[in-house]
Motif scaffolding. Sequence first.
Motif, mmCIF file in Angstrom:
data_model
loop_
_atom_site.group_PDB
_atom_site.id
_atom_site.type_symbol
_atom_site.label_atom_id
_atom_site.label_comp_id
_atom_site.label_asym_id
_atom_site.label_seq_id
_atom_site.Cartn_x
_atom_site.Cartn_y
_atom_site.Cartn_z
ATOM 1 N N GLU A 177 -17.895 -47.663 76.958
ATOM 2 C CA GLU A 177 -18.562 -46.387 77.133
ATOM 3 C C GLU A 177 -19.115 -46.255 78.551
ATOM 4 O OE1 GLU A 177 -18.974 -48.451 74.760
ATOM 5 O OE2 GLU A 177 -18.340 -47.423 72.931
ATOM 6 N N SER A 178 -19.697 -47.324 79.080
ATOM 7 C CA SER A 178 -20.264 -47.240 80.426
ATOM 8 C C SER A 178 -19.186 -47.082 81.487
ATOM 9 C CB SER A 178 -21.104 -48.478 80.709
ATOM 10 O OG SER A 178 -20.295 -49.661 80.657
ATOM 11 N N VAL A 179 -18.105 -47.787 81.266
ATOM 12 C CA VAL A 179 -17.002 -47.661 82.243
ATOM 13 C C VAL A 179 -16.430 -46.247 82.223
ATOM 14 C CG1 VAL A 179 -14.683 -48.455 82.841
ATOM 15 C CG2 VAL A 179 -16.445 -50.104 82.161
ATOM 16 N N GLN A 180 -16.249 -45.697 81.046
ATOM 17 C CA GLN A 180 -15.727 -44.328 80.957
ATOM 18 C C GLN A 180 -16.672 -43.310 81.580
ATOM 19 O OE1 GLN A 180 -14.904 -43.737 76.797
ATOM 20 N NE2 GLN A 180 -12.970 -44.914 76.863
ATOM 21 N N ALA A 181 -18.000 -43.528 81.394
ATOM 22 C CA ALA A 181 -18.965 -42.584 81.971
ATOM 23 C C ALA A 181 -18.915 -42.618 83.484
ATOM 24 C CB ALA A 181 -20.370 -42.918 81.466
ATOM 25 N N ARG A 182 -18.880 -43.869 84.054
ATOM 26 C CA ARG A 182 -18.821 -43.944 85.503
ATOM 27 C C ARG A 182 -17.517 -43.371 86.047
ATOM 28 N NH1 ARG A 182 -21.294 -48.999 84.468
ATOM 29 N NH2 ARG A 182 -19.283 -50.046 84.609
ATOM 30 N N THR A 183 -16.437 -43.584 85.327
ATOM 31 C CA THR A 183 -15.151 -43.039 85.774
ATOM 32 C C THR A 183 -15.177 -41.509 85.768
ATOM 33 O OG1 THR A 183 -13.992 -44.983 84.912
ATOM 34 C CG2 THR A 183 -12.672 -42.997 85.335
ATOM 35 N N SER A 184 -15.762 -40.922 84.727
ATOM 36 C CA SER A 184 -15.841 -39.457 84.664
ATOM 37 C C SER A 184 -16.709 -38.908 85.772
ATOM 38 C CB SER A 184 -16.396 -39.036 83.294
ATOM 39 O OG SER A 184 -15.556 -39.489 82.253
ATOM 40 N N LEU A 185 -17.790 -39.599 86.104
ATOM 41 C CA LEU A 185 -18.650 -39.125 87.187
ATOM 42 C C LEU A 185 -17.944 -39.187 88.544
ATOM 43 C CD1 LEU A 185 -22.048 -40.735 86.101
ATOM 44 C CD2 LEU A 185 -21.418 -38.313 86.017
ATOM 45 N N GLU A 186 -17.185 -40.241 88.774
ATOM 46 C CA GLU A 186 -16.456 -40.343 90.043
ATOM 47 C C GLU A 186 -15.379 -39.267 90.151
ATOM 48 O OE1 GLU A 186 -17.094 -42.103 92.625
ATOM 49 O OE2 GLU A 186 -18.819 -43.073 91.645
ATOM 50 N N ARG A 187 -14.714 -38.971 89.045
ATOM 51 C CA ARG A 187 -13.721 -37.887 89.061
ATOM 52 C C ARG A 187 -14.389 -36.544 89.379
ATOM 53 N NH1 ARG A 187 -10.167 -39.322 83.613
ATOM 54 N NH2 ARG A 187 -9.122 -41.203 84.469
ATOM 55 N N LEU A 188 -15.585 -36.340 88.800
ATOM 56 C CA LEU A 188 -16.316 -35.100 89.087
ATOM 57 C C LEU A 188 -16.697 -35.020 90.560
ATOM 58 C CD1 LEU A 188 -17.613 -32.498 88.094
ATOM 59 C CD2 LEU A 188 -19.641 -33.846 87.458
ATOM 60 N N ARG A 189 -17.109 -36.149 91.138
ATOM 61 C CA ARG A 189 -17.474 -36.175 92.553
ATOM 62 C C ARG A 189 -16.248 -35.838 93.419
ATOM 63 N NH1 ARG A 189 -21.423 -39.235 94.966
ATOM 64 N NH2 ARG A 189 -21.513 -40.636 93.161
ATOM 65 N N THR A 190 -15.122 -36.449 93.052
ATOM 66 C CA THR A 190 -13.900 -36.197 93.835
ATOM 67 C C THR A 190 -13.479 -34.737 93.742
ATOM 68 O OG1 THR A 190 -13.175 -38.475 93.422
ATOM 69 C CG2 THR A 190 -11.501 -36.891 94.141
ATOM 70 N N THR A 191 -13.590 -34.166 92.545
ATOM 71 C CA THR A 191 -13.221 -32.764 92.366
ATOM 72 C C THR A 191 -14.118 -31.849 93.189
ATOM 73 O OG1 THR A 191 -12.451 -33.249 90.123
ATOM 74 C CG2 THR A 191 -12.877 -30.939 90.672
ATOM 75 N N LEU A 192 -15.419 -32.135 93.240
ATOM 76 C CA LEU A 192 -16.339 -31.318 94.027
ATOM 77 C C LEU A 192 -16.056 -31.425 95.529
ATOM 78 C CD1 LEU A 192 -19.708 -31.954 92.152
ATOM 79 C CD2 LEU A 192 -18.396 -29.837 92.234
ATOM 80 N N GLU A 193 -15.711 -32.627 95.970
ATOM 81 C CA GLU A 193 -15.415 -32.799 97.386
ATOM 82 C C GLU A 193 -14.160 -32.017 97.786
ATOM 83 O OE1 GLU A 193 -15.151 -36.946 98.006
ATOM 84 O OE2 GLU A 193 -17.337 -37.284 97.961
ATOM 85 N N LYS A 194 -13.135 -32.079 96.942
ATOM 86 C CA LYS A 194 -11.927 -31.301 97.237
ATOM 87 C C LYS A 194 -12.201 -29.793 97.216
ATOM 88 C CE LYS A 194 -8.614 -34.725 95.520
ATOM 89 N NZ LYS A 194 -7.535 -34.989 94.544
ATOM 90 N N ALA A 195 -13.023 -29.354 96.283
ATOM 91 C CA ALA A 195 -13.365 -27.932 96.226
ATOM 92 C C ALA A 195 -14.103 -27.497 97.480
ATOM 93 C CB ALA A 195 -14.193 -27.638 94.983
ATOM 94 N N MET A 196 -14.994 -28.358 97.987
ATOM 95 C CA MET A 196 -15.715 -28.003 99.206
ATOM 96 C C MET A 196 -14.786 -27.968 100.425
ATOM 97 S SD MET A 196 -18.717 -27.139 98.548
ATOM 98 C CE MET A 196 -19.136 -26.995 100.262
ATOM 99 N N GLU A 197 -13.820 -28.889 100.439
ATOM 100 C CA GLU A 197 -12.856 -28.873 101.541
ATOM 101 C C GLU A 197 -12.047 -27.583 101.534
ATOM 102 O OE1 GLU A 197 -10.496 -32.312 101.235
ATOM 103 O OE2 GLU A 197 -12.091 -33.715 101.826
ATOM 104 N N LYS A 198 -11.598 -27.181 100.366
ATOM 105 C CA LYS A 198 -10.854 -25.919 100.285
ATOM 106 C C LYS A 198 -11.726 -24.725 100.652
ATOM 107 C CE LYS A 198 -7.579 -27.492 96.760
ATOM 108 N NZ LYS A 198 -7.059 -27.261 95.380
ATOM 109 N N LEU A 199 -12.983 -24.766 100.266
ATOM 110 C CA LEU A 199 -13.895 -23.672 100.610
ATOM 111 C C LEU A 199 -14.099 -23.594 102.123
ATOM 112 C CD1 LEU A 199 -15.807 -21.433 99.691
ATOM 113 C CD2 LEU A 199 -17.606 -23.162 99.455
ATOM 114 N N ASP A 200 -14.237 -24.752 102.737
ATOM 115 C CA ASP A 200 -14.396 -24.761 104.194
ATOM 116 C C ASP A 200 -13.152 -24.248 104.907
ATOM 117 O OD1 ASP A 200 -16.917 -25.736 103.864
ATOM 118 O OD2 ASP A 200 -16.341 -27.844 104.118
#
Length: 475
Positions: free
Chosen positions: A174-197
Amino acid sequence: MSDDTIRLATVGRMLRRRWRLLAVLTLVGALVGYGVSVVFPPRYTATASVLLPGQWEQRELLTQVDIATSSVVVDRTAAALGWSGVDGEELRKQVAASAADGNIIKISGAADTPERAQRLSDVLARQFVTFAARISGGSTDSDTEAEALRQQVVQTNRRISELSKAADPGRSVESVQARTSLERLRTTLEKAMEKLDQADPANNKADLVVMGPAARPVGQTPPTRLHFIAAGAVLFFLLAVIGHLTVARANRRLRTGPEIAAALGSALLGTVDVPEEANVGRSPGRGPLVRMSRLLGTDTRWDVPPPQRSGDDADRSIRYRRVRARLRDQLPPNSGLLVLVPDEDPVADRAAGQLVAEATKEPDGAAPALRVVKIAVGRPTVPDREAESGALVVLGAGNWTAEDLSGIADACADSSHDLVGVVVAGTVRGRPARTSTAAPGDDSTPAPLPVSGTGSTGGTKKPARASGSTTGAAK
């Protein structure tokens, strides 16, 4: 219609003989151009430059050019200027825009004074920059919203980091899955900001900048008054030249002897020469129109070739004697002949007079008696036949058309006169009369020639020759 090719020599002859008329017409054209310039007031054009920073494609520059002269920008410019009687519809005819090198938009405004033209260009450039910034999303509100969105993304990334650290550090699934989901969310936000810029035009293209006020124009916009005057003068000059050449091209006057004889339906008895005179062919009279015509040089024809150089009076009289000889061969002795001369042909009149003068040099009855009669070519009337054996027509070359000559032939037929022939007269440049020796065919007695064996030389004997001859005789 004349089939002769219009050569440069013809144009040069026309310029020499009609230069006064061409000068007057050129002056009239200049005055007309001046009058037209009064109708069109002077115009001054000022230009302002707007810089478009960043990378711009050609089609995007053309879009900005269309925006600069759009009705919205022009209407706002008219409202900002506040000129009485000038609205956006009229102002649209006085503005223009174009794309230059270096992502620069040239905005031009035309007015009747340099000050108004400068102000029009400056106000139009400012209105264009304001409107372009608004429609491109480069306003202050858009910048504030984008910055707030970036702050929220930063806070979200920070929260994700905190959640990742607070997760069970164990190795449970459960902990590994939670950390993995959070990192995916971080990566998705970073890509969205790059596209916005990347999509934000404020990052690639800065705001449009007006590159200083428009320079005040120092000269009028073409066409100026001088241009109108020059154009009018050149136009009238060319029209005058083309008109002269067109009239010469459409000239149907007959110039050669065979053509004239064929039009009269008679035989060509010969061509005679008439010395050139200064006033031959000029319109008679003393009225103001005649004086004006003489002043402009329109009282004489310009399309007649320059007269050729001929011999002296003795050489020219040979041609007249040949014509008289041909008449003697065709007509019976002691007969009369009617000589028809157009009343508006001074060259033919002089030729007929010379022909009659040559007849006085011949013995009585050797040639037909000549009676000169002038006729009107427009409506010719030939006297009825009396003692004449026929009619002789004397004409100047290049003065009459085939229709004119056909009328003369019909008038001769109506009066029962047979056309025995036609004599064509041409103008020539004379040569001084001979003075040293007698001309051939002259009535004066020629000087005696030397005779062999007599010792005569046709002049006074030299003393030495006289002494030698006396001695020989004594022996």
